[in-house]
Enzyme design. Structure first.
Site, PDB file in Angstrom:
ATOM      1  CB  THR A   8      -0.948   0.037   1.232  1.00  0.00           C
ATOM      2  OG1 THR A   8      -0.144   0.050   2.418  1.00  0.00           O
ATOM      3  CG2 THR A   8      -1.910  -1.129   1.262  1.00  0.00           C
ATOM      4  CD1 TRP A   9       5.067   4.387   0.448  1.00  0.00           C
ATOM      5  CD2 TRP A   9       6.803   3.166  -0.256  1.00  0.00           C
ATOM      6  NE1 TRP A   9       6.200   5.152   0.571  1.00  0.00           N
ATOM      7  CE2 TRP A   9       7.281   4.438   0.141  1.00  0.00           C
ATOM      8  CE3 TRP A   9       7.720   2.223  -0.733  1.00  0.00           C
ATOM      9  CZ2 TRP A   9       8.629   4.791   0.071  1.00  0.00           C
ATOM     10  CZ3 TRP A   9       9.062   2.575  -0.801  1.00  0.00           C
ATOM     11  CH2 TRP A   9       9.506   3.842  -0.410  1.00  0.00           C
ATOM     12  CG  ASP A  35       3.296  -4.392   3.962  1.00  0.00           C
ATOM     13  OD1 ASP A  35       3.689  -4.882   5.032  1.00  0.00           O
ATOM     14  OD2 ASP A  35       3.809  -3.383   3.437  1.00  0.00           O
ATOM     15  CE1 TYR A  40       5.462   2.289   3.518  1.00  0.00           C
ATOM     16  CE2 TYR A  40       3.706   0.672   3.413  1.00  0.00           C
ATOM     17  CZ  TYR A  40       5.061   0.983   3.455  1.00  0.00           C
ATOM     18  OH  TYR A  40       5.996  -0.019   3.423  1.00  0.00           O
ATOM     19  CD  GLN A 150       7.242  -5.649   4.260  1.00  0.00           C
ATOM     20  OE1 GLN A 150       7.324  -4.499   3.844  1.00  0.00           O
ATOM     21  NE2 GLN A 150       6.172  -6.111   4.882  1.00  0.00           N
ATOM     22  CE1 TYR A 178      11.951  -2.629   0.112  1.00  0.00           C
ATOM     23  CE2 TYR A 178      11.915  -3.741   2.243  1.00  0.00           C
ATOM     24  CZ  TYR A 178      12.510  -2.838   1.346  1.00  0.00           C
ATOM     25  OH  TYR A 178      13.648  -2.164   1.706  1.00  0.00           O
TER      26      TYR A 178
END
Ligand code: NAP
Length: 269
Positions: A8-9, A35, A40, A150, A178
């Protein structure tokens, strides 16, 4: 746990409706690992996630992260409360330290354990941890506590294959890849590597991106969380979940995207 999840960045760069539609489409297609992080969009990604999962919380494996500057013992507790509020939920499935900062790791881990005892998080993990950091976390917390690491992992950045993935496999710590598309640096169709992905994809009725994701999750215990604000992209990513590459296909991709030399340290964004 599905091997492909949803990042969701920068999701907040899309319109609210588009972002929510994309996340929901992902849930419909089984991409239930979401995530997010307090960082973010300064909490906006968590708020969008809350809207997207309304009425479906129990379907979701919800992950958020505490920023290193907030990761003191009391700061972690406070940051978690704020994330829970923005996410409109009473618990996180997993809470991560986003990367290491100035606060002592034992304090952050003590806060994670306290949050677990309170039922506010169901597990905790780390992010951007190299082997030495993982060793330290293991020594503090003991075995079986670190739910995941992560880390950056994509076709052009395979550094974690040298030491981090083997360490995590030995200690049964899942790895979450990621930026699996290199955040905008996906191999071009007309590059040598792009042609290999296309060839493998053509034989398997899959797209180059699906082949790339399938390659990253080829090791047991490795997951990937592409971010997509477009529902079409989400659907394409979901299609990678069932693709298992054979040894010849893996070898071709290995050769097209060399892992690089060991001992370069852990890259991060
Ligand atoms: P990424 O997933 O590698 O790439 C995202 C980009 O790929 C977006 O521009 C997206 O476009 C595009 N895309 C996604 N699916 C596509 C498809 N099927 N076809 C074409 N384009 C596609 O980059 P990322 O966002 O950096 O990484 C993923 C997630 O990992 C983040 O969102 C975040 O949750 C997490 N992360 C964690 C850390 C950490 O330090 N722990 C650091 C970085 C990222 P659209 O949005 O337009 O669909």
């Amino acid at each position: 746990m599905p091997v492909i999840g949803q990042g969701t960045w920068c999701l907040e760069s899309a319109t609210r409706a588009t972002a929510i539609k994309a996340l929901r489409r992902g849930l419909d297609l089984g991409l239930t690992h979401i995530d997010t992080a307090e960082m973010y969009g300064d909490g906006r990604a968590e708020e969008l996630t809350a809207e997207a999962i309304t009425g479906r919380r129990d379907q979701v494996f919800l992950v958020s992260k505490v920023l290193p500057q907030n990761a003191s013992r009391t700061g972690t507790l406070a940051a978690c409360e704020k994330s829970l509020k923005r996410l409109k939920t009473d618990r996180l499935d997993c809470y991560l330290l986003h990367w290491r900062g100035r606060h002592p790791l034992p304090d952050t881990i003590a806060a994670f354990e306290e949050l677990m005892r309170a039922g506010k998080i169901l597990s905790w993990g780390v992010s951007n941890f190299d082997v030495s950091d993982l060793e330290e976390a293991l020594a503090i917390a003991g075995p079986g506590r670190i739910a995941c690491n992560q880390v950056l992992y994509h076709l052009k950045e395979r550094a974690i294959e040298h030491a981090v993935i083997p360490w995590c496999a030995d200690h049964k710590v899942p790895v979450v890849a990621y930026s699996p598309y290199g955040q905008g640096d996906f191999p071009k169709e007309n590059s040598d590597g792009g042609r290999v992905l296309a060839q493998v994809g053509a034989a398997r009725k899959a797209t180059a991106r699906q082949v790339a994701l399938a390659y990253l999750v080829r090791h047991p215990g490795v997951f990937a969380i592409p971010k997509a604000a477009s529902a079409e992209h989400v659907a394409e990513n979901a299609g990678a979940g069932d693709l298992r590459l054979n040894p010849a296909e893996i070898r071709d991709i290995d050769q097209a995207f060399p892992a690089g030399r060991p001992g370069r340290g852990l890259p991060m964004l």
